[in-house]
Enzyme design. Structure first.
Site, PDB file in Angstrom:
ATOM      1  N   MET A  28      11.357  27.397 -19.080  1.00  0.00           N
ATOM      2  CA  MET A  28      11.527  28.361 -20.173  1.00  0.00           C
ATOM      3  C   MET A  28      10.374  28.217 -21.164  1.00  0.00           C
ATOM      4  O   MET A  28      10.492  28.627 -22.331  1.00  0.00           O
ATOM      5  CB  MET A  28      12.868  28.132 -20.880  1.00  0.00           C
ATOM      6  N   HIS A  35       7.390  18.703 -18.299  1.00  0.00           N
ATOM      7  CA  HIS A  35       7.033  19.843 -17.446  1.00  0.00           C
ATOM      8  C   HIS A  35       5.713  19.567 -16.714  1.00  0.00           C
ATOM      9  O   HIS A  35       5.551  19.946 -15.555  1.00  0.00           O
ATOM     10  CB  HIS A  35       6.852  21.112 -18.287  1.00  0.00           C
ATOM     11  N   LYS A 150      16.638  15.355 -15.614  1.00  0.00           N
ATOM     12  CA  LYS A 150      17.318  15.280 -16.918  1.00  0.00           C
ATOM     13  C   LYS A 150      18.477  16.270 -16.943  1.00  0.00           C
ATOM     14  O   LYS A 150      19.543  15.974 -17.447  1.00  0.00           O
ATOM     15  CB  LYS A 150      16.344  15.588 -18.065  1.00  0.00           C
TER      16      LYS A 150
END
Ligand code: PAF
Length: 283
Positions: A28, A35, A150
């Site tokens: 997102m 990331h 996570k």
């Protein structure tokens, strides 16, 4: 690196790249080192001749009415630099009106794995996640997809999505990347005040303390482990408000029973408006 922001372009990108292995990293945006690690893992999987695709889309369908959809950080320029620096080949950043036409009438619902943990606190969240991930899989036509551990429940649900809807995609779960003090990296960490940021690593510390009590102290009672975590948080993170802390079976995500092989303890804690999650496997 190609930056694509509409469905027509992604379809022609896919046609041009047919036959080339494609690894997708759905995000997102508001990209951080966690990331970056997913993109590097995708690069590794794709090899020198494959394609790494990163989707950047803040999915309105997975936010509840009182959640942070409008204030969720949107940092496309910085995100593109993270993608480029870590080896992405293509960025798919569609507009909401492209993915969700006003007259759309079909979406996905998950009926089992989403009933505990985050799904219990965020009704409809995983239906929104499943819907957008299925659309991204269809649009990007990837061979593999990479997700962070996570979001343990999200990964389990997407595994189920792939199986139940017969996507021919291999999923890869990547270990959580942490700050030096143990706090799991998250786009929502930027919401924390300095005081909250100082206390937030207590989530990880509490989970590790429970894992140690299980591993080294021989504690097998889930209720005792959960109590230990709650006490640790009360003591070390008084600004935190526990949303849930639960011990569940790693596959079914149901509260643990004696037949369980692998137990996961997962927690969600609010610091102000920021809801932070983390988990630990007992092994
Ligand atoms: O984990 C996320 O960032 C999102 O839930 C995902 C998988 C990109 C779907 O919007």
């Amino acid at each position: 690196m190609n930056v694509i922001n509409n469905i027509r372009q992604i379809r022609s990108w896919h046609t041009i790249n047919r036959g080339t292995r494609c690894v997708l990293v759905p995000t997102m945006g508001a990209l951080h080192e966690g990331h970056a690690a997913l993109i590097r893992a995708a690069r590794e999987l794709a090899g020198p001749n494959g394609n790494v695709a990163v989707s950047i889309f803040v999915n309105p369908l997975q936010f509840g009415p009182n959640e942070d959809f409008t204030k969720y950080p949107r940092t496309l320029v910085e995100d593109l630099a993270v993608c480029r620096d870590n080896g992405a080949d293509m960025i798919f950043a569609p507009k909401a009106e492209d993915l969700y036409p006003a007259d759309r009438s079909i979406q996905l619902f998950e009926t089992s794995l989403s009933k505990t943990l985050c799904g219990a606190s965020r009704p409809g969240h995983f239906d929104g996640v499943c819907t957008v991930v299925a659309k991204l899989f269809n649009l990007v036509q990837c061979d593999d997809a990479v997700f962070g551990k996570k979001d343990y429940q999200q990964l389990a649900i997407i595994r189920q999505l792939v199986r139940d809807l017969d996507f021919n995609i291999v999923l890869h779960g990547i270990d959580t990347v942490r700050e030096p003090d143990g706090l799991a990296m998250s786009s929502r960490n930027r919401y924390l005040t300095p005081e909250e940021r100082a206390q937030a690593p207590a989530i990880r510390a509490a989970l590790v303390a429970a894992r140690d009590a299980w591993k080294n102290g021989g504690e097998r009672d889930p209720a005792a482990l959960l109590q230990l975590i709650k006490q640790h948080l009360q003591q070390h993170a008084p600004l935190g408000r526990i949303d849930y802390v639960d011990a569940v079976d790693a596959n079914t995500l149901q509260p643990v029973s004696s037949s369980t092989e692998l137990v996961v303890i997962a927690a969600a804690v609010f610091f102000g408006g920021a809801r932070l999650i983390d988990n630990i496997e007992l092994k």
